[in-house]
Motif scaffolding. Sequence first.
Motif, mmCIF file in Angstrom:
data_model
loop_
_atom_site.group_PDB
_atom_site.id
_atom_site.type_symbol
_atom_site.label_atom_id
_atom_site.label_comp_id
_atom_site.label_asym_id
_atom_site.label_seq_id
_atom_site.Cartn_x
_atom_site.Cartn_y
_atom_site.Cartn_z
ATOM 1 N N HIS A 455 0.863 -1.197 0.000
ATOM 2 C CA HIS A 455 0.000 0.000 0.000
ATOM 3 C C HIS A 455 0.889 1.233 0.000
ATOM 4 N N ARG A 456 0.440 2.267 -0.651
ATOM 5 C CA ARG A 456 1.238 3.493 -0.781
ATOM 6 C C ARG A 456 1.508 4.166 0.571
ATOM 7 N N SER A 457 0.642 3.944 1.552
ATOM 8 C CA SER A 457 0.778 4.632 2.841
ATOM 9 C C SER A 457 1.590 3.864 3.869
ATOM 10 N N PHE A 458 2.003 2.643 3.512
ATOM 11 C CA PHE A 458 2.736 1.805 4.457
ATOM 12 C C PHE A 458 3.962 1.193 3.784
ATOM 13 N N ASN A 491 -4.956 2.093 10.296
ATOM 14 C CA ASN A 491 -5.709 2.753 9.235
ATOM 15 C C ASN A 491 -6.603 1.706 8.582
ATOM 16 N N ALA A 492 -7.830 1.631 9.024
ATOM 17 C CA ALA A 492 -8.725 0.553 8.592
ATOM 18 C C ALA A 492 -9.050 0.637 7.100
ATOM 19 N N LYS A 493 -9.131 1.841 6.547
ATOM 20 C CA LYS A 493 -9.383 1.960 5.103
ATOM 21 C C LYS A 493 -8.224 1.369 4.306
ATOM 22 N N ALA A 494 -7.008 1.706 4.706
ATOM 23 C CA ALA A 494 -5.840 1.154 4.013
ATOM 24 C C ALA A 494 -5.816 -0.358 4.131
ATOM 25 N N ALA A 495 -6.208 -0.887 5.297
ATOM 26 C CA ALA A 495 -6.245 -2.338 5.488
ATOM 27 C C ALA A 495 -7.229 -2.985 4.515
ATOM 28 N N ILE A 496 -8.384 -2.354 4.337
ATOM 29 C CA ILE A 496 -9.377 -2.875 3.392
ATOM 30 C C ILE A 496 -8.799 -2.898 1.977
ATOM 31 N N GLU A 497 -8.098 -1.850 1.600
ATOM 32 C CA GLU A 497 -7.515 -1.776 0.262
ATOM 33 C C GLU A 497 -6.408 -2.809 0.056
ATOM 34 N N MET A 498 -5.748 -3.215 1.143
ATOM 35 C CA MET A 498 -4.671 -4.205 1.059
ATOM 36 C C MET A 498 -5.203 -5.634 1.046
ATOM 37 N N ALA A 499 -6.423 -5.842 1.502
ATOM 38 C CA ALA A 499 -6.948 -7.190 1.730
ATOM 39 C C ALA A 499 -6.881 -8.113 0.517
ATOM 40 N N PRO A 500 -7.299 -7.687 -0.683
ATOM 41 C CA PRO A 500 -7.248 -8.616 -1.826
ATOM 42 C C PRO A 500 -5.838 -9.093 -2.139
ATOM 43 N N GLN A 501 -4.864 -8.207 -2.080
ATOM 44 C CA GLN A 501 -3.494 -8.586 -2.384
ATOM 45 C C GLN A 501 -2.947 -9.535 -1.320
#
Length: 547
Positions: A455-458, A491-501
Motif C-alpha cells: 500500500h502506498r501509505s505503508f 488505518n482501517a481503510k488502508a487495510a481494506i484496500e490491502m486485503a485482496p493482495q
Amino acid sequence: MLGNEKKYSESLFNRATLAKQLEQTDLEWDVIVIGGGATGLGVGIDAASRGYRTLLLEQADFAKGTSSRSTKLVHGGVRYLAQGDISLVYEALYERGLLLQNAPHLVHVQPFVIPSYSLWDKMFYGIGLKVYDWMAGRYRFQKTSLVGKDTVINLLPNVRRDGLKGGIVYYDGQFDDARLAVNMAQTCVEQGGVVLNYMRVEGLVKDQQGKVVGVEACDLESGRKYKLKAKVVVNATGVFVNDILQMDVPKQHPLVRPSQGVHVVVDRSFLKRDNALMLPKTPDGRVLFAVPWHGHVLLGTTDTPLNENSLEPTALETEIDFILHTAGQYLERKPTRQDVLSVFAGLRPLAAPTKDAGSTKEISRSHKLIVAASGLITITGGKWTTYRKMAEDTIDKAIAVGKLVSRPCNTTNLRIHGAVSEKSNILKPLLYYGTDAAGVEALVAQHPALGNKLHRSFSHIGAEVVWAVRHEMARTVEDVLARRLRVLFLNAKAAIEMAPQVAALMAGEMGKDEEWQQEQVRDFIKLANRYLLEPYNSAAPAAVNHI
C-alpha cells in the motif's frame, strides 16, 4: 509455494506439524494452558523452559482479544503509584526492565510529557515521578525532569499554550503488543512446547474423584475433536476465564469483570514529534494518553465497566466522543471524527469485586491465582508488563498441584524470539522482526516481486505476508493485517484496500482457491468496517502473480 527455498512446511512454527502431536492418544502433558494471550503465552514459555511437556491452546489467533488492544505501553503504572499500590508499581517497574532486556526489537524507551497548567500540578506530579524513578532502581530508563513552558512547546508543538506553566518529562516503555505475542508463541515452541491457534477448548476432562485431568478440544480448521490428558490444566483466558470456570462448576460467581478500553488512531501530525502526551487526571478523573506508534498517534483510553465479553468489542459513541473532546482540550489542533483513521476496543480482565461496583477503580489491577477443588488453576487480572511474573507464580503453583518434578523458573534472562542486540544492520521497516529480518530480506532476494509495497501509505511488502504464513502461523487475512502487520489498528481503510493482495499472496502460499480468497476479503471488509466511523467497502482487485 514460491520456490525452492526453505518451505513453510519445514518451519519450526508450523501448525500442521505441531497439531500432529495431539494424535498421540496415550500422551499425557505435564501442563495444558488454555489461552493464547499475554498471560497464557507467558505461562507456556515458563512451563516449557523448565522442561515440562507443555501444550497451549487458543480458540482464535494469538492475542486476538485483549492482548492486541492495549495502549502499547510497558510501564510501572503511574496511576497505581498515585493510588498507593506500591507493591504493584515495584513489580511492574522491574518487569519493565526485563522486557526491554529480553525483547529489545519490540520494546523501546518512550519519552512522555505531562503539560502543567498550574504550578501545584507541576510540583505534585514532578515529585511523584521522581519517586517513580527511584523505585525503578537500576532498571530506571532515564531521569525525570521538570521543564519550562518553552521546552514543553518544543517537545509537543501542538500542545495547548494558553495557561501553560511548564511540565514534566519522564520515561516509560512502549512496545508492539501483538508482535510480542507472536514472538512469545515462537519462543514457547523453541523451548519445546506446542502452541496452536484456532483450537477451541470445549470441555474439561475429569476423573472419578472430580479432578481435572485434561481437556476436550476442537480444531476449528479441520473440525477434528481431541481428548487431551494433562497433569495440570491452567485457565489463562483473560476476560473469558468465567467460561472455563463454568465448565468446572456451572453457575459459579464470576471471577472477572471486564472493563472496556477504547483507542482512537489519528495521523502523527497531531503530535509532530516522537514524544508522548500524558494527562494524569482529566476533568472526570481519568488518565489520557496521546502516544506515537508506528507513524501514527493513539489517543486513549477509556475505562468502562461491562457485563458481557466479546472477541470483537465495539467502541461506544460516548467513549469516542470523550477521547476526542478531552484530547482537544489539550491540543491546539483539535482532533475531529473526520481525522479518525481507526478505532479499536479491548476488554481488560479485571478481578471482580465480591459486591457490585459501578466503577473499575474498585477492581484490582493485581493478578490473582486461584486453585479450584478440581485442581483447575486460574490466573487472572494483571497486565501486559507483568506477564512474566504472573507466569512464574502460575507454574510454581502448578508444580504443587500437578505433583511435577520441581524445577526453578529461568525466564528472567530468557530472550524472546527475534531479540537482537545490534539493530544497525536491519532495514528500518523491518526493525520489529529483529533476527527474523534477514529471513524476510532473503525472500525478497529470491523473489524480487515480493519487495513491492502492499500500500502506498505503508512500508509493508509482500514478503512479510509470506513470512507471516510460513513462520508466524497466520491463517487468515485478519491475522496478517490485524496482528502481524498491525494495519487494521492504524488505518482501517488502508487495510481494506490491502486485503485482496494479502489474500492472493496467502492463497498462493497455502494452496487456497479463488473462492477462499473472496470469502477472506468479504469477511475482512465486514470486520474492518467495525474499526471505522463510516462504512468503507472499496477494495481494489488483487493484482498478484503467484511466483
